[in-house]
Motif scaffolding. Structure first.
Motif, mmCIF file in Angstrom:
data_model
loop_
_atom_site.group_PDB
_atom_site.id
_atom_site.type_symbol
_atom_site.label_atom_id
_atom_site.label_comp_id
_atom_site.label_asym_id
_atom_site.label_seq_id
_atom_site.Cartn_x
_atom_site.Cartn_y
_atom_site.Cartn_z
ATOM 1 N N ASP A 153 0.739 -1.270 0.158
ATOM 2 C CA ASP A 153 -0.078 -0.027 -0.027
ATOM 3 C C ASP A 153 0.888 1.290 -0.052
ATOM 4 O OD1 ASP A 153 -2.648 -1.275 0.162
ATOM 5 O OD2 ASP A 153 -2.126 -1.891 2.366
ATOM 6 N N VAL A 154 0.802 2.069 -1.085
ATOM 7 C CA VAL A 154 1.597 3.159 -1.237
ATOM 8 C C VAL A 154 1.122 4.432 -0.290
ATOM 9 C CG1 VAL A 154 2.392 5.061 -2.695
ATOM 10 C CG2 VAL A 154 2.610 2.572 -3.447
ATOM 11 N N GLU A 155 1.480 4.889 0.529
ATOM 12 C CA GLU A 155 1.107 5.888 1.331
ATOM 13 C C GLU A 155 1.445 7.339 0.987
ATOM 14 O OE1 GLU A 155 2.725 5.000 5.188
ATOM 15 O OE2 GLU A 155 1.999 3.070 5.359
ATOM 16 N N GLY A 156 2.548 7.292 0.259
ATOM 17 C CA GLY A 156 2.860 8.726 -0.276
ATOM 18 C C GLY A 156 3.731 8.248 -1.791
ATOM 19 N N PRO A 157 3.236 8.599 -2.922
ATOM 20 C CA PRO A 157 3.814 8.223 -4.134
ATOM 21 C C PRO A 157 5.128 8.781 -4.148
ATOM 22 C CG PRO A 157 1.669 9.145 -4.411
ATOM 23 C CD PRO A 157 1.844 9.367 -3.069
ATOM 24 N N ILE A 158 6.267 8.188 -4.663
ATOM 25 C CA ILE A 158 7.445 8.958 -4.954
ATOM 26 C C ILE A 158 7.630 9.939 -5.901
ATOM 27 C CG2 ILE A 158 8.317 7.429 -6.779
ATOM 28 C CD1 ILE A 158 10.809 7.069 -5.035
ATOM 29 N N GLY A 159 8.179 10.979 -5.591
ATOM 30 C CA GLY A 159 8.123 12.230 -6.079
ATOM 31 C C GLY A 159 8.863 13.390 -5.608
ATOM 32 N N GLU A 160 8.626 14.541 -5.891
ATOM 33 C CA GLU A 160 9.228 15.554 -5.443
ATOM 34 C C GLU A 160 8.561 16.058 -3.922
ATOM 35 O OE1 GLU A 160 12.100 16.933 -6.330
ATOM 36 O OE2 GLU A 160 11.829 15.692 -8.296
ATOM 37 N N SER A 161 9.366 16.009 -2.821
ATOM 38 C CA SER A 161 8.929 16.528 -1.491
ATOM 39 C C SER A 161 8.972 17.991 -1.257
ATOM 40 C CB SER A 161 9.791 15.595 -0.663
ATOM 41 O OG SER A 161 10.884 16.233 -0.146
ATOM 42 N N PRO A 162 8.458 18.411 -0.411
ATOM 43 C CA PRO A 162 8.294 19.841 0.263
ATOM 44 C C PRO A 162 9.576 20.120 0.711
ATOM 45 C CG PRO A 162 6.303 18.677 0.837
ATOM 46 C CD PRO A 162 7.202 17.474 0.455
ATOM 47 N N TRP A 163 10.578 19.000 1.299
ATOM 48 C CA TRP A 163 11.749 19.476 1.919
ATOM 49 C C TRP A 163 13.017 19.386 0.747
ATOM 50 C CZ3 TRP A 163 8.332 15.606 3.321
ATOM 51 C CH2 TRP A 163 8.678 14.430 3.110
ATOM 52 N N GLY A 164 12.628 19.100 -0.567
ATOM 53 C CA GLY A 164 13.375 19.360 -1.381
ATOM 54 C C GLY A 164 14.294 17.970 -1.729
ATOM 55 N N THR A 165 13.553 16.756 -1.579
ATOM 56 C CA THR A 165 14.212 15.739 -2.002
ATOM 57 C C THR A 165 13.315 14.880 -2.959
ATOM 58 O OG1 THR A 165 13.282 14.246 -0.136
ATOM 59 C CG2 THR A 165 15.442 15.274 0.011
ATOM 60 N N TYR A 166 13.514 13.756 -3.446
ATOM 61 C CA TYR A 166 12.578 12.946 -4.078
ATOM 62 C C TYR A 166 12.306 11.846 -3.286
ATOM 63 C CZ TYR A 166 11.514 9.990 -8.235
ATOM 64 O OH TYR A 166 10.754 9.280 -9.201
ATOM 65 N N ALA A 167 11.176 11.598 -2.896
ATOM 66 C CA ALA A 167 10.795 10.577 -1.862
ATOM 67 C C ALA A 167 9.435 9.882 -2.069
ATOM 68 C CB ALA A 167 11.035 11.252 -0.543
ATOM 69 N N GLY A 168 9.431 8.779 -1.289
ATOM 70 C CA GLY A 168 7.860 8.015 -1.300
ATOM 71 C C GLY A 168 7.878 7.101 0.079
#
Length: 142
Positions: A109-124
């Protein structure tokens, strides 16, 4: 401190989960110890627990090892839907982050898809099909 290695408890499917993780990370197990290998008169192991995993290690990256065990029946069950601590993976590239995220989240179950984060990283963020919670992140500034 040299490393911090996460250790996960499973309800009898540690080997299955780690075989899945191995398919994503591409490493070989450092060690597998089954409860039957520890059985003695002083420490008898029930037949139902004999082939369960007492220790399994999978190297991840250069200095880290993901470790797990099955919880023997006499100790009760692990609640696989509880809010456990997340395992954070710091990738070396966006491509590696995508590979790890897509591989480990398959069937989960994806809780947060991988992509640009508000803190400047690429995360999921996701919970894998075994109930383990992961964060995969690539920070281009490191």
């Amino acid at each position: 401190m040299r490393t911090i290695n996460p250790w996960i408890n499973f309800n009898g499917n540690a080997e299955e989960a780690f075989t899945f993780y191995k398919s994503v990370f591409g490493e070989e197990f450092t060690k597998i110890v089954r409860f039957k290998e520890l059985s003695s008169e002083e420490f008898p192991i029930a037949e139902d627990d004999a082939n369960k995993i007492m220790y399994i290690g999978l190297p991840i990256g250069k200095n880290n090892v993901l470790i797990a065990n099955d919880v023997p029946e006499f100790m009760g069950k692990v609640n696989e839907q509880e809010n456990r601590s997340k395992i954070a993976v710091s990738a070396e590239s966006r491509e590696e982050a995508d590979k790890v995220f897509n591989g480990l989240s398959a069937g989960g179950d994806v809780e947060g898809p991988i992509g640009e984060s508000p803190w400047g990283t690429y995360a999921g963020m996701f919970r894998d099909k075994y109930g383990i919670e992961w964060i995969v992140e690539f920070d281009p500034n490191i």
